[in-house]
Design a protein around this motif. Structure first.
Motif, mmCIF file in Angstrom:
data_model
loop_
_atom_site.group_PDB
_atom_site.id
_atom_site.type_symbol
_atom_site.label_atom_id
_atom_site.label_comp_id
_atom_site.label_asym_id
_atom_site.label_seq_id
_atom_site.Cartn_x
_atom_site.Cartn_y
_atom_site.Cartn_z
ATOM 1 N N LYS A 21 6.158 1.731 4.900
ATOM 2 C CA LYS A 21 4.930 2.201 4.607
ATOM 3 C C LYS A 21 4.620 1.689 2.960
ATOM 4 C CE LYS A 21 1.739 6.156 4.720
ATOM 5 N NZ LYS A 21 1.829 7.808 4.741
ATOM 6 N N GLU A 22 5.689 1.814 2.178
ATOM 7 C CA GLU A 22 5.213 1.495 0.933
ATOM 8 C C GLU A 22 4.785 -0.028 0.668
ATOM 9 O OE1 GLU A 22 5.397 0.533 -3.133
ATOM 10 O OE2 GLU A 22 6.937 0.047 -1.733
ATOM 11 N N ILE A 23 5.669 -0.817 1.378
ATOM 12 C CA ILE A 23 5.845 -2.155 1.345
ATOM 13 C C ILE A 23 4.306 -2.528 1.808
ATOM 14 C CG2 ILE A 23 6.575 -4.282 2.458
ATOM 15 C CD1 ILE A 23 9.523 -3.305 1.614
ATOM 16 N N LYS A 24 3.976 -2.010 2.947
ATOM 17 C CA LYS A 24 2.722 -2.301 3.456
ATOM 18 C C LYS A 24 1.701 -2.431 2.469
ATOM 19 C CE LYS A 24 0.328 -2.326 8.033
ATOM 20 N NZ LYS A 24 0.228 -1.585 9.548
ATOM 21 N N ASN A 25 1.867 -1.344 1.880
ATOM 22 C CA ASN A 25 0.649 -1.216 0.754
ATOM 23 C C ASN A 25 0.741 -2.104 -0.441
ATOM 24 O OD1 ASN A 25 -1.057 0.638 2.344
ATOM 25 N ND2 ASN A 25 0.464 2.047 1.715
ATOM 26 N N PHE A 156 7.720 1.815 13.572
ATOM 27 C CA PHE A 156 6.794 1.894 12.669
ATOM 28 C C PHE A 156 5.381 2.178 12.988
ATOM 29 C CE2 PHE A 156 4.449 -0.306 8.538
ATOM 30 C CZ PHE A 156 4.405 0.843 8.006
ATOM 31 N N THR A 157 5.150 1.295 13.892
ATOM 32 C CA THR A 157 3.934 1.355 14.760
ATOM 33 C C THR A 157 3.570 2.703 15.459
ATOM 34 O OG1 THR A 157 4.007 -1.090 15.110
ATOM 35 C CG2 THR A 157 2.264 0.205 16.124
ATOM 36 N N ILE A 158 4.412 3.101 15.815
ATOM 37 C CA ILE A 158 4.472 4.623 16.377
ATOM 38 C C ILE A 158 4.185 5.519 15.447
ATOM 39 C CG2 ILE A 158 5.855 6.526 17.802
ATOM 40 C CD1 ILE A 158 7.082 4.038 19.481
#
Lengths: 320, 320, 320
Positions: A21-25, A156-158
């Protein structure tokens, strides 16, 4: 992290999801880690999503990427000792693998199941040889039996879409016109068993996954019962894993079209989301209506492949 | 700029040419624009010049490049709905295109004309689907009907070499041993019609370009009359566009060797320059003497492909 | 440095070896040299080690890399003038080469010997055309007759492992099941003749290397005598160079298995090191025991390919 094949390689799964989640941002926030580092992506088989998403992830981290497409027909590796190599194998893995390792810092490898020799496929001989002889961290870009970058992206999508603390997730076999490996359902099952979800696998009899991956998941042969109140339907075809009948390994032993996921199937769920790893054959796995609906997650899943790959490469960089 | 297929996409043409000139003198001056951006180059067909020049242009801008060679035989996309995909098409474009879009910021695409179905080719179905479904700016690296990076480079080359304010430019058909698409002459005609030049098209009867591209250009069936006093000769073969006789679409309906551009042909001009987009077959399109003369611009044209691509990618980066 | 084909291109050999040592300890120390520079690697033939190591070397130097795989069957270059190009050759080298040069700063080229026409192969026509027409520094990534990146890496490896000031180095022919070019032994002989070593070549009669490369090296037809007291054994197969009998050029005229390097062979040496450029066929060139022994240098040699390539590219960058 020195290898990435199984869910255990990630350590604490909640920490890994938080990192994703952190990396996605903040996709470009770790480029100092990748400076002057090189990822070698070795493909023994074709690839679209994995090729693009893994390359993108590495570039996000400032890593140099070398892509090597091995034409399996043109470059066969000898694996035995004591052989006079006067046939079609022009190089021995004991030379080829350390040499490849000497030109990079991290190795990603794709090597599909042959689906003709169960013991050979499930022994993961090629991949294990890379781990043993390359001297580098090695991660799977789909091997004979696992596809962990996909399963990590799926979980991660779930997490992103779930509306209850502990959703019901159903892995459903669906028919297909070609014999497909078990790598995707194997890894998905392994990941779901490790996650905080209510996990059910449904398939016709004979399609039981290897216990190493199915674990303690509930098996439900009645697809309608399995779908009841489900929050996520993960459809996928796989050929016979040969657990109950080894002679059927890799074969298509059922092509019942009633397993195709259509709107009626989805009506049995709790307004569930539809998932598939792609590429998907419409009309066999799923109908147009379901995959195009606003509850289809196939594009977000694919987009999250960039994120799962970035977490894995980042962790391998940190371990160098 | 969100698409680049036609000359109108550039807006004011003089501004675009001025920008090309500026970039040619300062190729590495815009790398902040490209930082952490990714260009995906998708090739459904072979490429030499376009592959190298576009990649170079992107790297000049600090853009990461991913090159995807799609073997059209191995990866056929289904485009219809309601189909049971049990044949040779393993993925539907409605999944494949948004997935590719999710791993990049800009898409370049090459997809040649099949030359068997005029309506299909001129509808530009594949390219339009990328525009519609990828969510990214898309530019042509030669499509069924246009090759705008080439035409832009050609016009820029004419600007560099012209010795009068309004030069006479002649697009001349020349014979060839294979059926070739109309993409290059279509775009060249479109660009010349938009530029401040005296533009003439010459070809045997039956080779009329689609009016969408030929516009109001003067058509002269007598090659010698067309060449009279010309400043630039742009030679090119194309197969029958099927405008006057749709049944002839894509066919070779003339192979008259008198159309090959030789020194006699060039003597009819105003000491004109010779141009061709390359690759060129000598002895069919042009003689050795003409293409090797000091009035041949084929190498400068090709070198300017890097510049036209850099302008286009720079503008797309600015639009993100 | 504008070309790299022969040992003379390096100038003072000791200086080049010192530079290699310095770069091995400081691979990323020259990235300012490579900034905004592009290496074009052109492969007319397959490659594993050369592809990876040269790409890695260029990236170490901060150079952008474009890899072009030319399918020799699909893209044949016309080399003659006055030809009507209506056959399978779609482009003339006089256009193709300067165009490729216009998109890069340095060119690396791989183009193997055809082994059917000795004069053609030893004239190095293709490579010389790139030197003449590309306008760029050009280095060999193995040509018809030389493989200097390999020989440079080999000499550097000998420098690293030698235990006497002037070691005895033996180039030994060994049997093989396919006809192989003479590029590797040619360059190795050229390099050893220029280095401060006691150099001996051993092979069956008829396998004499071209005098241009063999120079004044001692030729010893008795393999056992050659190996006596040797410090380094460099095994390699090559097909008949056609020096004594031009009609045999490129043929296998001997397959005597007694030339295979095994532990008995190595027992004749001064506890010598075993070397080979890879890929190597075990059981033909060398036995498992020898190549896996702690005196086998095949992996360090391969790893040093990154270093030899980096010296060459660095020097070419300095010459721009």
């Amino acid at each position: 992290m020195k290898t990435f094949f199984n869910v255990e390689d990630l350590g604490n799964l909640n920490d890994a999801l938080a990192e994703a989640k952190e990396i996605k941002n903040n996709r470009f926030g770790y480029q100092e880690l990748g400076k002057n580092k090189t990822l070698l992506m070795i493909f023994f088989n074709n690839s679209l999503r994995t090729r693009l998403s893994t390359q993108k992830a590495a570039m996000n981290l400032g890593v140099n990427v070398i892509v090597l497409d091995v034409n399996a027909g043109a470059w066969k590796l000898e694996t035995e000792r004591g052989v006079i190599m006067d046939g079609d194998k022009s190089e021995h893995l004991l030379e080829a693998i350390p040499v490849m390792g000497s030109y990079c810092d991290i190795i990603g490898i794709r090597s599909f199941a042959g689906l003709s020799d169960r013991d050979y496929d499930y022994a993961e001989t090629i991949v294990n040889q890379f781990v043993k002889y390359s001297g580098r961290p090695v991660f799977a870009m789909e091997t004979s039996t696992v596809h962990p970058l996909q399963a990590f992206a799926d979980l991660f999508t779930i997490e992103e879409y779930k509306q209850t603390t502990r959703p019901k997730v159903v892995l459903s076999w669906a028919p297909h016109c070609k014999s497909l490996p078990q790598a995707v359902p194997n890894s998905f099952a392994q990941w779901m068993n490790a996650a905080d979800v209510d996990f059910v696998i449904t398939h016709p009899e004979g399609y039981e996954l290897d216990p190493k991956f199915a674990g303690n998941a509930k098996i439900e042969y009645n697809q309608k019962k399995a779908f009841d109140n489900a929050d996520f339907i993960y459809a996928k075809n796989w050929s016979c894993p040969g657990v109950t009948n080894p002679a059927d390994y890799g074969k298509i032993i059922n092509s019942d079209p009633s397993w195709t996921v259509d709107t009626e199937h989805m009506s049995w769920t709790n307004n569930g989301y539809f998932m598939h790893c792609l590429p998907v054959r419409r009309g066999l796995i799923v109908t147009d209506d379901v995959i195009e609906s606003d509850h289809s997650l196939v594009i977000p899943e694919a987009a999250n492949r960039e994120i799962s790959a970035e977490v894995v490469i980042k962790r391998m960089l940190e371990s160098l």
